[in-house]
Design an enzyme around this catalytic site. Structure first.
Site, short mmCIF file in Angstrom:
data_model
loop_
_atom_site.label_atom_id
_atom_site.label_comp_id
_atom_site.label_asym_id
_atom_site.label_seq_id
_atom_site.Cartn_x
_atom_site.Cartn_y
_atom_site.Cartn_z
N LYS A 196 -11.63 -4.07 -2.86
CA LYS A 196 -12.52 -3.13 -3.27
C LYS A 196 -11.16 -1.97 -3.53
O LYS A 196 -11.79 -1.00 -4.51
CB LYS A 196 -12.55 -3.29 -1.45
CG LYS A 196 -13.32 -3.15 -0.09
CD LYS A 196 -13.64 -2.61 0.71
CE LYS A 196 -13.31 -3.66 2.03
NZ LYS A 196 -13.71 -3.87 2.84
N LYS B 121 -6.32 -11.09 -6.16
CA LYS B 121 -7.82 -11.00 -5.32
C LYS B 121 -8.49 -9.55 -5.67
O LYS B 121 -8.53 -8.73 -6.10
CB LYS B 121 -7.24 -11.07 -4.06
CG LYS B 121 -6.83 -9.68 -3.50
CD LYS B 121 -6.90 -10.12 -1.81
CE LYS B 121 -6.84 -8.46 -1.14
NZ LYS B 121 -7.33 -8.19 -0.09
N LYS C 208 0.96 -1.02 -0.18
CA LYS C 208 0.15 0.18 0.23
C LYS C 208 1.21 1.45 0.02
O LYS C 208 0.39 2.24 -0.82
CB LYS C 208 -0.74 -0.17 1.11
CG LYS C 208 -1.82 -1.02 0.85
CD LYS C 208 -2.98 -0.50 2.28
CE LYS C 208 -4.29 -1.63 1.53
NZ LYS C 208 -5.66 -1.88 2.69
P1 ATP Z 1 -8.76 -4.04 0.54
O1 ATP Z 1 -9.54 -4.78 -0.93
O2 ATP Z 1 -8.65 -2.53 0.59
O3 ATP Z 1 -7.37 -4.66 0.41
P2 ATP Z 1 -10.54 -6.23 1.52
O4 ATP Z 1 -10.90 -5.70 0.51
O5 ATP Z 1 -9.75 -6.63 1.56
O6 ATP Z 1 -9.86 -3.95 1.18
P3 ATP Z 1 -10.71 -6.03 4.69
O7 ATP Z 1 -12.37 -5.83 4.93
O8 ATP Z 1 -9.22 -5.69 4.03
O9 ATP Z 1 -11.52 -6.07 2.94
O10 ATP Z 1 -11.29 -7.78 5.00
C1 ATP Z 1 -12.29 -7.84 4.95
C2 ATP Z 1 -11.77 -9.65 5.12
O11 ATP Z 1 -12.05 -10.10 4.18
C3 ATP Z 1 -10.46 -10.49 5.89
O12 ATP Z 1 -10.85 -10.80 6.10
C4 ATP Z 1 -9.93 -10.23 4.49
O13 ATP Z 1 -9.14 -11.40 3.95
C5 ATP Z 1 -11.55 -11.20 3.31
N1 ATP Z 1 -10.58 -10.56 2.56
C6 ATP Z 1 -11.24 -9.55 1.12
N2 ATP Z 1 -10.39 -9.70 -0.01
C7 ATP Z 1 -10.77 -11.14 -0.16
C8 ATP Z 1 -10.67 -12.23 -1.41
N3 ATP Z 1 -10.71 -11.77 -2.35
N4 ATP Z 1 -11.25 -13.38 -1.04
C9 ATP Z 1 -10.77 -13.83 0.32
N5 ATP Z 1 -10.98 -12.80 1.07
C10 ATP Z 1 -10.82 -11.82 1.04
#
Ligand code: ATP
Ligand code: LTN
Length: 345
Positions: free
Chosen positions: A210, A207, A124
């Site tokens: 967001k 992955k 990041k």
């Molecule tokens: P960002 O994309 O900005 O990193 P994020 O989408 O990962 O954010 P978080 O709030 O950081 O969202 O994550 C919430 C939960 O969702 C965490 O346990 C994270 O490991 C899980 N998670 C996020 N993206 C994935 C994914 N693509 N597949 C599986 N688990 C995920």
């Protein structure tokens, strides 16, 4: 002074803690399958604490009104997904000041180099550049460690991207216990392999995220269901025609098969047999239907909670009270062990 093991033992279930950031107006399918779904299931078998981590969200710039709104929407989605305040403790991180308090202690037992090796920080900060990277982003993992250790959590359900942060929480729990005496439970990560990493529908090498996915690659749970169905139908696959699980050779199809399996309960082998001789379109259409069937009641329930902010705030206030009843004694024990003079007022 005793920490809270007694009450976890009293209800005889392992303790679970997890958190999710209110950084967007909607969770995506990766958040749900990678984390939230496990949170819902674990209510039946564990003593569960779930947190909307608004203090983590301000490690990157946030609009205040949007953050407040996203915090409510996050809580409503968690309830819509099936969290039940009678069976779990759901609260907002900033409502329990113990998190920031213990985070300071964790900052002070973390090496600078150790924090600098966290890959999420490196990624990041590299993207944003140093001048736009806050110190809060650097110490983000220590706040996460504090979240977990305050509740003496045995297990932490998260997606694969959080594995390194979980390792840090184990290291710091052990370090604190070793230096100052047994205080914290050493937690383990709970990362179910099949859904640990849901990939972007347009770029199945990365992955679903967001912050990084393109609009067509991310399935947002609160988007219009028809829009999401279209995204499944235009998911990137490959130039073959066989529906077969092969992570390396066929990442797009494998991602769709894993999502289907998670949502339908059928194994990947059963799905390969089911789709034998069929074209990719059949898999995509079926997946879109499965998703719409699940997401429609999810959205209805989420909107019911959003339509009654007073009831939602009450759930969160009660959650914070239950959380603090556990976090307070743990923090007090940590303060005492580290040598802070007890405050008597
Ligand atoms: P960002 O994309 O900005 O990193 P994020 O989408 O990962 O954010 P978080 O709030 O950081 O969202 O994550 C919430 C939960 O969702 C965490 O346990 C994270 O490991 C899980 N998670 C996020 N993206 C994935 C994914 N693509 N597949 C599986 N688990 C995920
Ligand atoms: N960093 C996590 C969110 C998070 C969390 C936690 C997860 C904050 N505190 C404690 C598990 C336990 C993420 O998902 N990005």
């Amino acid at each position: 002074m005793t920490t809270d093991r007694a009450s976890a033992a009293a209800n005889d279930r392992p303790r679970v803690f997890s958190g999710i950031q209110p950084t967007s107006g909607s969770f995506h399918l990766g958040n749900y399958l990678g984390a939230v779904r496990q949170w819902v299931d674990m209510q039946d078998t564990h003593d569960t604490f779930y947190c909307v981590v608004d203090q983590h969200a301000i490690t990157v710039e946030q609009d205040p009104a949007q953050l407040r709104e996203n915090t409510r929407v996050s809580a409503a989605q968690l309830l819509g997904a099936g969290l039940d305040p009678e069976r779990c403790t759901l609260f907002v991180q900033s409502h329990a000041p113990e998190h920031a308090q213990l985070a300071w202690v964790m900052n002070c037992i973390t090496g600078f180099g150790e924090a600098a090796r966290m890959t999420q920080f490196k990624d990041k900060s590299a993207k944003q550049g140093n001048d736009h990277t806050s110190v809060g982003l650097f110490t983000y993992p220590d706040l996460m460690v504090a979240d977990i250790l305050l509740y003496q959590a045995d297990e932490v359900p998260v997606g694969e991207d959080q594995r390194q942060h979980l390792e840090l929480s184990r290291t710091l729990a052990e370090r604190f216990n070793h230096r100052y005496g047994q205080t914290f439970t050493v937690p383990t990560a709970f990362i179910p392999k099949a859904t640990a990493k849901i990939y972007d529908l347009q770029d199945p090498g990365v992955k679903m995220s967001k912050s990084a996915s393109s609009p067509k690659g991310i399935v947002n749970l609160l988007d219009d269901a028809k829009t999401s169905a279209k995204k499944f139908k235009s998911a990137v696959t490959d130039t073959e025609t066989v529906i077969r699980y092969d992570e390396e050779g066929k990442p797009g199809v494998s991602n769709l098969l894993r999502i289907h399996s998670a949502m339908s309960g059928q194994t990947v082998e059963q799905l390969e047999a089911h789709f034998e001789g069929k074209m990719y379109g059949a898999l995509k259409t079926e997946l879109a239907e499965l998703f719409v069937e699940w997401v429609t009641p999810f959205q209805r329930r989420t909107n019911e909670f959003l339509d009654d902010p007073a009831a939602l705030d009450k759930v969160l206030a009660q959650g914070a009270e239950k959380a603090r009843a556990v976090a307070g004694p743990t923090l007090a024990a940590a303060y005492e062990r580290i040598g802070f003079l007890a405050s008597r007022h």
